[in-house]
Scaffold this motif. Structure first.
Motif, PDB file in Angstrom:
ATOM      1  N   GLN A 144     -12.892  -0.090   6.737  1.00 42.34           N
ATOM      2  CA  GLN A 144     -12.058   0.375   5.642  1.00 42.34           C
ATOM      3  C   GLN A 144     -11.597  -0.800   4.783  1.00 42.34           C
ATOM      4  O   GLN A 144     -11.355  -1.893   5.284  1.00 42.34           O
ATOM      5  N   MET A 145     -11.483  -0.545   3.487  1.00 38.43           N
ATOM      6  CA  MET A 145     -10.992  -1.543   2.542  1.00 38.43           C
ATOM      7  C   MET A 145      -9.985  -0.856   1.613  1.00 38.43           C
ATOM      8  O   MET A 145      -9.888   0.365   1.607  1.00 38.43           O
ATOM      9  N   GLU A 146      -9.290  -1.656   0.807  1.00 34.19           N
ATOM     10  CA  GLU A 146      -8.404  -1.081  -0.185  1.00 34.19           C
ATOM     11  C   GLU A 146      -8.451  -1.920  -1.449  1.00 34.19           C
ATOM     12  O   GLU A 146      -8.802  -3.093  -1.424  1.00 34.19           O
ATOM     13  N   TYR A 147      -8.064  -1.277  -2.543  1.00 31.86           N
ATOM     14  CA  TYR A 147      -7.951  -1.946  -3.837  1.00 31.86           C
ATOM     15  C   TYR A 147      -6.683  -1.422  -4.487  1.00 31.86           C
ATOM     16  O   TYR A 147      -6.524  -0.201  -4.633  1.00 31.86           O
ATOM     17  N   LYS A 148      -5.793  -2.304  -4.845  1.00 30.70           N
ATOM     18  CA  LYS A 148      -4.524  -1.887  -5.438  1.00 30.70           C
ATOM     19  C   LYS A 148      -4.642  -1.861  -6.947  1.00 30.70           C
ATOM     20  O   LYS A 148      -5.075  -2.839  -7.561  1.00 30.70           O
TER      21      LYS A 148
END
Length: 149
Positions: A144-148
């Motif tokens: 899993q990754m995230e981008y704000k």
């Protein structure tokens, strides 16, 4: 010890409980805004199918809590219903830890989530909570990754 769902009359106490927890694990840039937005969210969703909050009460004080924010996504091979719950703010006050309160609350929350059609629960864990989640059957995922924005 009384284990139960959060009621409207508990909102102020729960918000303070959440502030206590979050400030222990990270810096909050604007505590008052965080408090206001938390209260607003809970007041909006407390009686909906999108939020489940359980608390443990002793002497009219919240000593442990957990919440699940529920959202809908497209069905996936790993989640045909598309209903996902994000487990947040599992917190027990220091003097009540290692007595099974969080485990009891999470089990109550999971039973209700199952009845609401949630078929997948995700969470971010702390080192302190890791063994609790493993004991409940949670599995690690590392893709899993995230981008704000």
């Amino acid at each position: 010890m009384e284990y139960r769902k959060l009621q409207t009359s508990d909102i102020d106490a729960f918000v303070e409980n959440r502030i206590e927890f979050v400030t222990l694990i990270r810096n909050i840039e604007n505590v008052e805004l965080f408090r206001e937005k938390t209260r607003e969210y809970i007041e909006t969703y407390i009686n909906s199918d999108n939020l489940i909050i359980y608390i443990a009460m002793e002497n009219k004080n919240i000593v442990a809590s957990c919440m699940l924010c529920i959202f809908q996504t497209i069905p996936l091979p790993s989640n045909y219903s598309g209903k996902v719950g994000e487990l947040l703010n599992v917190y027990t006050k220091q003097e009540y830890r290692k007595q099974g309160h969080s485990k009891k609350l999470i089990k109550l929350l999971m039973d209700e989530a199952r009845k609401k059609g949630v078929s997948k629960i995700i969470l971010n864990y702390t080192d302190e909570g890791y063994h609790l989640y493993k004991s409940l059957g949670f599995k690690e995922i590392d893709t899993q990754m995230e981008y704000k924005l």
